[in-house]
Structures are given as structure tokens and as C-alpha cells.
Design an enzyme around this catalytic site. Structure first.
Site, PDB file in Angstrom:
ATOM      1  N   ASN A 172       0.810  -1.226   0.000  1.00  0.00           N
ATOM      2  CA  ASN A 172       0.000   0.000   0.000  1.00  0.00           C
ATOM      3  C   ASN A 172       0.843   1.275   0.000  1.00  0.00           C
ATOM      4  OD1 ASN A 172      -2.529  -1.065  -0.244  1.00  0.00           O
ATOM      5  ND2 ASN A 172      -2.917  -1.199   1.964  1.00  0.00           N
ATOM      6  N   HIS A 231      -0.863  -7.967   5.209  1.00  0.00           N
ATOM      7  CA  HIS A 231       0.473  -7.378   5.099  1.00  0.00           C
ATOM      8  C   HIS A 231       0.488  -6.095   4.268  1.00  0.00           C
ATOM      9  CE1 HIS A 231       0.637 -11.864   5.128  1.00  0.00           C
ATOM     10  NE2 HIS A 231       1.133 -11.569   6.294  1.00  0.00           N
ATOM     11  N   CYS A 232      -0.566  -5.272   4.434  1.00  0.00           N
ATOM     12  CA  CYS A 232      -0.681  -3.992   3.696  1.00  0.00           C
ATOM     13  C   CYS A 232      -0.602  -4.184   2.188  1.00  0.00           C
ATOM     14  CB  CYS A 232       0.401  -2.986   4.107  1.00  0.00           C
ATOM     15  SG  CYS A 232       0.363  -2.517   5.820  1.00  0.00           S
ATOM     16  N   ALA A 233      -0.989  -5.360   1.697  1.00  0.00           N
ATOM     17  CA  ALA A 233      -0.871  -5.604   0.257  1.00  0.00           C
ATOM     18  C   ALA A 233      -2.089  -6.404  -0.225  1.00  0.00           C
ATOM     19  CB  ALA A 233       0.432  -6.340  -0.054  1.00  0.00           C
TER      20      ALA A 233
END
Ligand SMILES: Cc1ncc(COP(=O)(O)O)c(C=O)c1O
Length: 382
Positions: free
Chosen positions: A99, A337-339
Site C-alpha cells: 500500500n 500485510h498492507c498488500a
């Protein structure tokens, strides 16, 4: 004894030299670099300069003044995207972005920039051919990660850089997961903009990061303000690094980063990579032998960094992480995982995976204890 296997978030512990350098700088130097001209300020400026030089040397960057310190990789990626891209431009990126890059790109899209998201394969790789076929005459920038923080897949930036340079398209690489633990030569790879954190593979303190800006690239600064130079002018200086470093930099943290970079350079990035890959191989072999476990990290000889993602059939990753922490004292990272787009690409959205990331201070025993814990846990799921 607890085991830390979340080095992809931030490395822990740090080398002793890093703690000592940060502490010494805060106590014995303690002032703003490049402000005032007194000897303490000169000493602070020397530390910051040395940190830039050490990074340039480690990463194959010719001009250290073109390394701009930021407080994170995220800030560097934002500076690169927001500083370069204007409405009407076309950008190319991938479905594997964190992100930290995906959100600035998505934000740019909302302001009239067109973004093409190249779809990775199920292990998280994109090819140079895919990137090149997404280019258009008006493409200004290709922005992509070197190494996936979800699967560990390492993309062929050394192939893509020269192809883009030939076409006159700028190349921004997110080096968050590879810097310090995977060999990188920014100039040889023909990377125009390279962002990385100081607190992961470089073993520096949190709150450190940088962006390298190649000669010939002019970015609009994110911040305007005091730089300790050109003070008679109300306009932002044009010289680097001051143009992009308004405000007092965090000298104690940069002293820690300098110690971290020196530690990595002394050990050697190739040797760190080999050490970590031996742990990753051991981990994947152990996990793959457990019934009910699916490993998402490639194990087919393609380049990887030290990130392993897995799931256990019928078990929520957040439950796995909770039990590993509370029953076994093992710290891992769970979820997306911010993805989120990366998890959509590998088929693990919305629950995500358990991500395990060994670092230089882990041992084979750590890996064996972790695999044994997962085996026990998977047994309870059957
Ligand atoms: C691929 C990737 N990009 C960017 C970042 C952001 O790094 P920072 O926390 O230093 O902003 C991370 C951190 O997890 C990452 O894994």
C-alpha cells in the site's frame, strides 16, 4: 525464549553497534546538522554525510548527494510519485504492490492519472515482457516492487531498467524488502528512483528511509521549509539533498543507520542473502511436509528474498499468529500485510496468510522450533 520471525516488518534485534551509535550521537553530538556552523553542528553534518556515502557505496549509487533522507520507504515512494506525476500521465505498476506504493498510485489515479496494473503470476512474479507490453507513448513512469513482501518473489528489475531507459520511461523501484539482503546496483540496473527503509535489511532504527533521485529528474518537493542553506531566499533551494530535506533530520537515527549499513557491508549482502536463503529453504522444506499446510512462496529456483507465506487449511491466519505468539513465543505477521492486491493475485484474499521472515539473528534452531509449532498446530486442525 521468544523467537522473532517478523523481520520483513522491521529487523529485530539491531546490531549492538546500531544501539551504541544512536545513543552516542544523541548524548555526545545531539544537535541539528548543518545549522549554526559550530563544531557540534559540523560533527552532526559529518555523520549524516557519512550515512549518505555508505548507502551510495553499498547500493552502487554514483552521487551520494542524490540520496534524500526520509522517515520511511513510504515517504520516499510518495515523494517520487507525487513529485513526478501529473494529470494526463500514464503509469504502469503491478498487482503485487504494498500500500505504500499502491495508495499513492491509486490517489494519483483519482486526480486524472491513468494507471495500468500488471497482473503477477500466482507466486507474485511479473516479467519484463509484461511490463514492456503495458507501455504507451504517454507512459511516464513504471513503479514497482523489487521483492514482494507477501511471497518473497524477486522481480527482474535489472532487465526492466535498461529497457525503460531506452524508451525514455522513468523507473521507480520499491526496495523495501531487498535493500541490504539482496544484491542491488542502482546505477547498473538503470533505476531512476529508488526508495527503501533504513529499518529493515539495513538494520537501522525505525523512522529512517531514503529516496535516490537520478540526475536529470526534477521532483516537486513534498515539503517546503528550513534546510540550513540559502536562508536569504523564500524559495526552496534547488541543490540536493536540501531541496527535499526540509526540517531537522534525525541525526541519532541516521548515526544508527550508518552503523547498520557498515554492519551489512562488512558481512556482505551476498553472504547475508545466502544465509537467509538457507533458513528459508529449511523452513519451506519443514512446512511443505506438514499435512494441511500450503506454502505460497516460490520454491522452483526463481529469485527470492527472505519472506515465506503459508496457510493451514481450516484455520484463520490470525488465529495461527495468536497461538504462535501466546503458546510458543514466536512472533510472525498475519493477514494482508498492507498488500490486498497481492493477496488477490495469489488467491489468499481476504483472510491473507501467515508471513514468516527470518533475519540475520535467527538460527536453524529457531526455524526448527517454528516448524515444530506449526506441525502441532496443524495437527489440531485435522
Ligand atoms: C514492499 C514494501 N514497500 C514499502 C514498505 C513500507 O516501508 P516503511 O514502513 O519504511 O514505510 C514495506 C514495509 O513493510 C514493504 O514491505
Amino acid at each position: 525464549m521468544s523467537i522473532y520471525l517478523d523481520n520483513a516488518a522491521t529487523t529485530f534485534p539491531k546490531p549492538e553497534e546500531v544501539y551504541r551509535a544512536a545513543d552516542r550521537t544523541l548524548r555526545a553530538v545531539g544537535v541539528a546538522p548543518g545549522r549554526g556552523g559550530h563544531s557540534r553542528s559540523v560533527e552532526a553534518a559529518r555523520i549524516v554525510f557519512q550515512a549518505r556515502e555508505a548507502l551510495a557505496e553499498l547500493l552502487g549509487i554514483g552521487e551520494s548527494s542524490r540520496i534524500v533522507f526520509t522517515h520511511s520507504a513510504t515517504e520516499g515512494l510518495n515523494l517520487a510519485v507525487k513529485g513526478l506525476v501529473r494529470p494526463g500521465d500514464h503509469l504502469v505498476t503491478t498487482s503485487m504492490e504494498h500500500n505504500s506504493l499502491a495508495r499513492p498510485l491509486h490517489h494519483a489515479a483519482a486526480t486524472g492519472v491513468e494507471v495500468t496494473w500488471v497482473q503477477s503470476d500466482p507466486a507474485g512474479y511479473v516479467t519484463a515482457a509484461q511490463i514492456m507490453s503495458a507501455l504507451r507513448p504517454e507512459t511516464k513512469l513504471v513503479a514497482m516492487t523489487h521483492c514482494s513482501n507477501v511471497t518473497g518473489a524477486v522481480n527482474p528489475v535489472e532487465e526492466i531498467g535498461p529497457l525503460l531507459r531506452e524508451r525514455g520511461v522513468r523507473f521507480l523501484v520499491d526496495g523495501a524488502q531487498s535493500t541490504g539482503s539482496y544484491p542491488i546496483d542502482v546505477d547498473a540496473m538503470q533505476i531512476d528512483l529508488f526508495a527503501a527503509p533504513g529499518h529493515k535489511g539495513l538494520y537501522g532504527p525505525p523512522g529512517t528511509g531514503f529516496l535516490y533521485i537520478a540526475p536529470g529528474i526534477e521532483l516537486e518537493p513534498l515539503l517546503h521549509g528550513g534546510t540550513g542553506s540559502g536562508s536569504s531566499e523564500l524559495t526552496q533551494p534547488v541543490s540536493l539533498p536540501e531541496r527535499y530535506e526540509s526540517g531537522t533530520v534525525n541525526t541519532p537515527a541516521l548515526a544508527g543507520l550508518l552503523a547498520g549499513v557498515e554492519f551489512v557491508a562488512a558481512r556482505g549482502v551476498a553472504s547475508i542473502h545466502a544465509f537467509e536463503m538457507a533458513l528459508v529453504d529449511r523452513m519451506i522444506k519443514g512446512l511443505a511436509a506438514i499435512p494441511g499446510v500450503t506454502v505460497y512462496t516460490p520454491d522452483d529456483g526463481r529469485p527470492r528474498c527472505a519472506v515465506v507465506s503459508f496457510t493451514i487449511t481450516g484455520m484463520d491466519p490470525s488465529h495461527i499468529g495468536f497461538v504462535l505468539d501466546h503458546r510458543y513465543g514466536i512472533a510472525v505477521r498475519v493477514g494482508l500485510h498492507c498488500a490486498p492486491l497481492a493477496h488477490k493475485s495469489i488467491g489468499t484474499f481476504p483472510l491473507g496468510t501467515v508471513r514468516v521472515s527470518p533475519g540475520l539473528f535467527n538460527t536453524e534452531q529457531d526455524i526448527d522450533r517454528f516448524v515444530a509449532a506449526v506441525a502441532e498446530l496443524a495437527g489440531t486442525a485435522r
